[in-house]
Scaffold this motif. Sequence first.
Motif, PDB file in Angstrom:
ATOM      1  N   LEU A   4      -3.519 -17.815   7.397  1.00 40.86           N
ATOM      2  CA  LEU A   4      -2.525 -17.167   6.524  1.00 40.86           C
ATOM      3  C   LEU A   4      -3.114 -15.943   5.836  1.00 40.86           C
ATOM      4  CD1 LEU A   4      -0.490 -19.995   4.747  1.00 40.86           C
ATOM      5  CD2 LEU A   4       0.463 -18.023   5.939  1.00 40.86           C
ATOM      6  N   LEU A   5      -4.354 -16.085   5.350  1.00 44.06           N
ATOM      7  CA  LEU A   5      -5.049 -14.941   4.733  1.00 44.06           C
ATOM      8  C   LEU A   5      -5.159 -13.790   5.727  1.00 44.06           C
ATOM      9  CD1 LEU A   5      -8.066 -16.408   2.688  1.00 44.06           C
ATOM     10  CD2 LEU A   5      -6.224 -14.977   1.796  1.00 44.06           C
ATOM     11  N   LEU A   6      -5.542 -14.124   6.962  1.00 43.05           N
ATOM     12  CA  LEU A   6      -5.696 -13.108   8.007  1.00 43.05           C
ATOM     13  C   LEU A   6      -4.362 -12.431   8.308  1.00 43.05           C
ATOM     14  CD1 LEU A   6      -7.683 -11.899  10.158  1.00 43.05           C
ATOM     15  CD2 LEU A   6      -6.947 -13.733  11.683  1.00 43.05           C
ATOM     16  N   ALA A   7      -3.292 -13.239   8.376  1.00 44.98           N
ATOM     17  CA  ALA A   7      -1.960 -12.688   8.697  1.00 44.98           C
ATOM     18  C   ALA A   7      -1.411 -11.849   7.552  1.00 44.98           C
ATOM     19  CB  ALA A   7      -0.994 -13.816   9.028  1.00 44.98           C
ATOM     20  N   ILE A   8      -1.534 -12.360   6.311  1.00 43.98           N
ATOM     21  CA  ILE A   8      -0.883 -11.692   5.171  1.00 43.98           C
ATOM     22  C   ILE A   8      -1.771 -10.600   4.572  1.00 43.98           C
ATOM     23  CG2 ILE A   8       0.159 -12.015   2.887  1.00 43.98           C
ATOM     24  CD1 ILE A   8       0.788 -14.936   3.835  1.00 43.98           C
ATOM     25  N   VAL A   9      -2.986 -10.985   4.148  1.00 36.54           N
ATOM     26  CA  VAL A   9      -3.862 -10.016   3.444  1.00 36.54           C
ATOM     27  C   VAL A   9      -4.338  -8.915   4.388  1.00 36.54           C
ATOM     28  CG1 VAL A   9      -6.043  -9.736   2.188  1.00 36.54           C
ATOM     29  CG2 VAL A   9      -4.584 -11.703   1.711  1.00 36.54           C
ATOM     30  N   THR A  10      -4.879  -9.324   5.560  1.00 38.59           N
ATOM     31  CA  THR A  10      -5.450  -8.329   6.487  1.00 38.59           C
ATOM     32  C   THR A  10      -4.359  -7.547   7.202  1.00 38.59           C
ATOM     33  OG1 THR A  10      -7.173  -9.981   6.914  1.00 38.59           O
ATOM     34  CG2 THR A  10      -7.158  -8.033   8.311  1.00 38.59           C
ATOM     35  N   THR A  11      -3.441  -8.281   7.860  1.00 41.63           N
ATOM     36  CA  THR A  11      -2.507  -7.628   8.780  1.00 41.63           C
ATOM     37  C   THR A  11      -1.313  -7.009   8.062  1.00 41.63           C
ATOM     38  OG1 THR A  11      -3.160  -9.338  10.355  1.00 41.63           O
ATOM     39  CG2 THR A  11      -1.314  -7.947  10.988  1.00 41.63           C
ATOM     40  N   VAL A  12      -0.593  -7.817   7.257  1.00 38.44           N
ATOM     41  CA  VAL A  12       0.640  -7.303   6.637  1.00 38.44           C
ATOM     42  C   VAL A  12       0.323  -6.352   5.480  1.00 38.44           C
ATOM     43  CG1 VAL A  12       2.791  -7.924   5.452  1.00 38.44           C
ATOM     44  CG2 VAL A  12       1.949  -9.348   7.330  1.00 38.44           C
ATOM     45  N   ILE A  13      -0.414  -6.829   4.472  1.00 35.93           N
ATOM     46  CA  ILE A  13      -0.646  -5.994   3.278  1.00 35.93           C
ATOM     47  C   ILE A  13      -1.611  -4.850   3.595  1.00 35.93           C
ATOM     48  CG2 ILE A  13      -1.397  -5.959   0.862  1.00 35.93           C
ATOM     49  CD1 ILE A  13      -0.676  -8.956   0.703  1.00 35.93           C
ATOM     50  N   GLY A  14      -2.763  -5.193   4.198  1.00 32.19           N
ATOM     51  CA  GLY A  14      -3.793  -4.175   4.472  1.00 32.19           C
ATOM     52  C   GLY A  14      -3.276  -3.053   5.347  1.00 32.19           C
ATOM     53  N   HIS A  15      -2.721  -3.416   6.521  1.00 35.20           N
ATOM     54  CA  HIS A  15      -2.264  -2.385   7.468  1.00 35.20           C
ATOM     55  C   HIS A  15      -1.061  -1.607   6.947  1.00 35.20           C
ATOM     56  CE1 HIS A  15      -4.917  -2.851  10.940  1.00 35.20           C
ATOM     57  NE2 HIS A  15      -4.949  -4.140  10.651  1.00 35.20           N
ATOM     58  N   THR A  16      -0.137  -2.296   6.247  1.00 31.98           N
ATOM     59  CA  THR A  16       1.045  -1.594   5.697  1.00 31.98           C
ATOM     60  C   THR A  16       0.620  -0.596   4.616  1.00 31.98           C
ATOM     61  OG1 THR A  16       2.409  -3.536   6.161  1.00 31.98           O
ATOM     62  CG2 THR A  16       3.323  -1.916   4.646  1.00 31.98           C
ATOM     63  N   MET A  17      -0.284  -1.031   3.725  1.00 30.93           N
ATOM     64  CA  MET A  17      -0.787  -0.119   2.684  1.00 30.93           C
ATOM     65  C   MET A  17      -1.508   1.084   3.305  1.00 30.93           C
ATOM     66  SD  MET A  17      -2.318  -2.690  -0.229  1.00 30.93           S
ATOM     67  CE  MET A  17      -3.071  -1.429  -1.239  1.00 30.93           C
ATOM     68  N   PHE A  18      -2.265   0.811   4.369  1.00 33.20           N
ATOM     69  CA  PHE A  18      -3.030   1.889   5.017  1.00 33.20           C
ATOM     70  C   PHE A  18      -2.089   2.907   5.660  1.00 33.20           C
ATOM     71  CE2 PHE A  18      -5.983   3.932   7.955  1.00 33.20           C
ATOM     72  CZ  PHE A  18      -7.120   4.045   7.169  1.00 33.20           C
ATOM     73  N   VAL A  19      -1.042   2.405   6.337  1.00 37.09           N
ATOM     74  CA  VAL A  19      -0.052   3.302   6.969  1.00 37.09           C
ATOM     75  C   VAL A  19       0.672   4.121   5.893  1.00 37.09           C
ATOM     76  CG1 VAL A  19       2.161   3.343   8.219  1.00 37.09           C
ATOM     77  CG2 VAL A  19       0.270   1.960   9.075  1.00 37.09           C
ATOM     78  N   ASN A  20       1.049   3.463   4.791  1.00 38.23           N
ATOM     79  CA  ASN A  20       1.750   4.167   3.704  1.00 38.23           C
ATOM     80  C   ASN A  20       0.877   5.248   3.067  1.00 38.23           C
ATOM     81  OD1 ASN A  20       4.093   2.735   4.040  1.00 38.23           O
ATOM     82  ND2 ASN A  20       3.604   1.194   2.503  1.00 38.23           N
ATOM     83  N   SER A  21      -0.445   5.019   3.054  1.00 36.01           N
ATOM     84  CA  SER A  21      -1.354   5.994   2.431  1.00 36.01           C
ATOM     85  C   SER A  21      -1.350   7.321   3.188  1.00 36.01           C
ATOM     86  CB  SER A  21      -2.786   5.438   2.373  1.00 36.01           C
ATOM     87  OG  SER A  21      -3.363   5.446   3.658  1.00 36.01           O
ATOM     88  N   LEU A  22      -0.927   7.298   4.457  1.00 36.33           N
ATOM     89  CA  LEU A  22      -0.912   8.525   5.265  1.00 36.33           C
ATOM     90  C   LEU A  22       0.137   9.527   4.760  1.00 36.33           C
ATOM     91  CD1 LEU A  22      -1.353   7.002   8.847  1.00 36.33           C
ATOM     92  CD2 LEU A  22      -3.101   8.077   7.439  1.00 36.33           C
TER      93      LEU A  22
END
Length: 287
Positions: free
Chosen positions: A213-231
Amino acid sequence: MSEKSHLNNLLLLIVATVFISTSGPLGKFIDMPTVVIIFWRSILAAIFLFALCLFKGIKLKINSKKDRLTFFIAAFLMGAHWVTYFYALKLSNVAIGMISVFTFPVIIALLEPLFSKTKLDPIHILLGIMVLLGIYILAPEFDIENNYLQGILFGLLSAVCYALRILMLKEHVTNYNGTMLMFYQVIIIAALLVPVLFFMDTSNITTQYPYVLLLAIVTTVIGHTMFVNSLKYFKASTASIIGSLQPIFGIIIAFFFLNEIPTLHTFVGGMLILATVIIESIRSKAK
């Protein structure tokens, strides 16, 4: 942009990088077959990303058949990137697995002329040689039976898959939302990996689900979404320079939670590879 909002956006970009960096330690720690981890990571991430798309009113329509094919191939490459990356982590350690994968910016620079009309810059050949030298230092011995060398080779294969995915998406799907793109990627990966559940042991999920769950939510959903938004607020080159801190954050997390201490070889080889990533990012910013 005011200085305060710039600092806030920079902080969010660094937090996103830390979140994505958890993939290395979690991938090494979760006690399940690699493809089973990636299936659960993908299906759980798909559920949360779908909910996010509904909540934000993000359209899920794909404009053309050509784009559908691009989405599918890019998702296949993303899945291959994740699977080979986790094999790299399991065979070696977090430091070697993450550093090997971080050869991808230089691989992108070398492959880009095949995807667009840009010419190969001679400096990219020099950066490629620097990366190879870094890998040579990283490898303890060039014996294919050696787990660490196998880890590096899986890491490099993962980097090639990731580089190809980025080049494909960059060329064809610039008019789609990042969250929607990520949703389609993970749902396709999950669908491709369904057969795995029939012949691999998945019983461990009962003890491992908090970490998955940590891998799915923290790494994939939150991490990647925040990174894409930072662009929206930074050039891709600035984001990739910050992003190149991922192996360093990953190594620090692995030190505290997995008690992994990098060797001098890992440190020297890793610094050489990360230096090439930073040089290429600064050069691309200056163009």
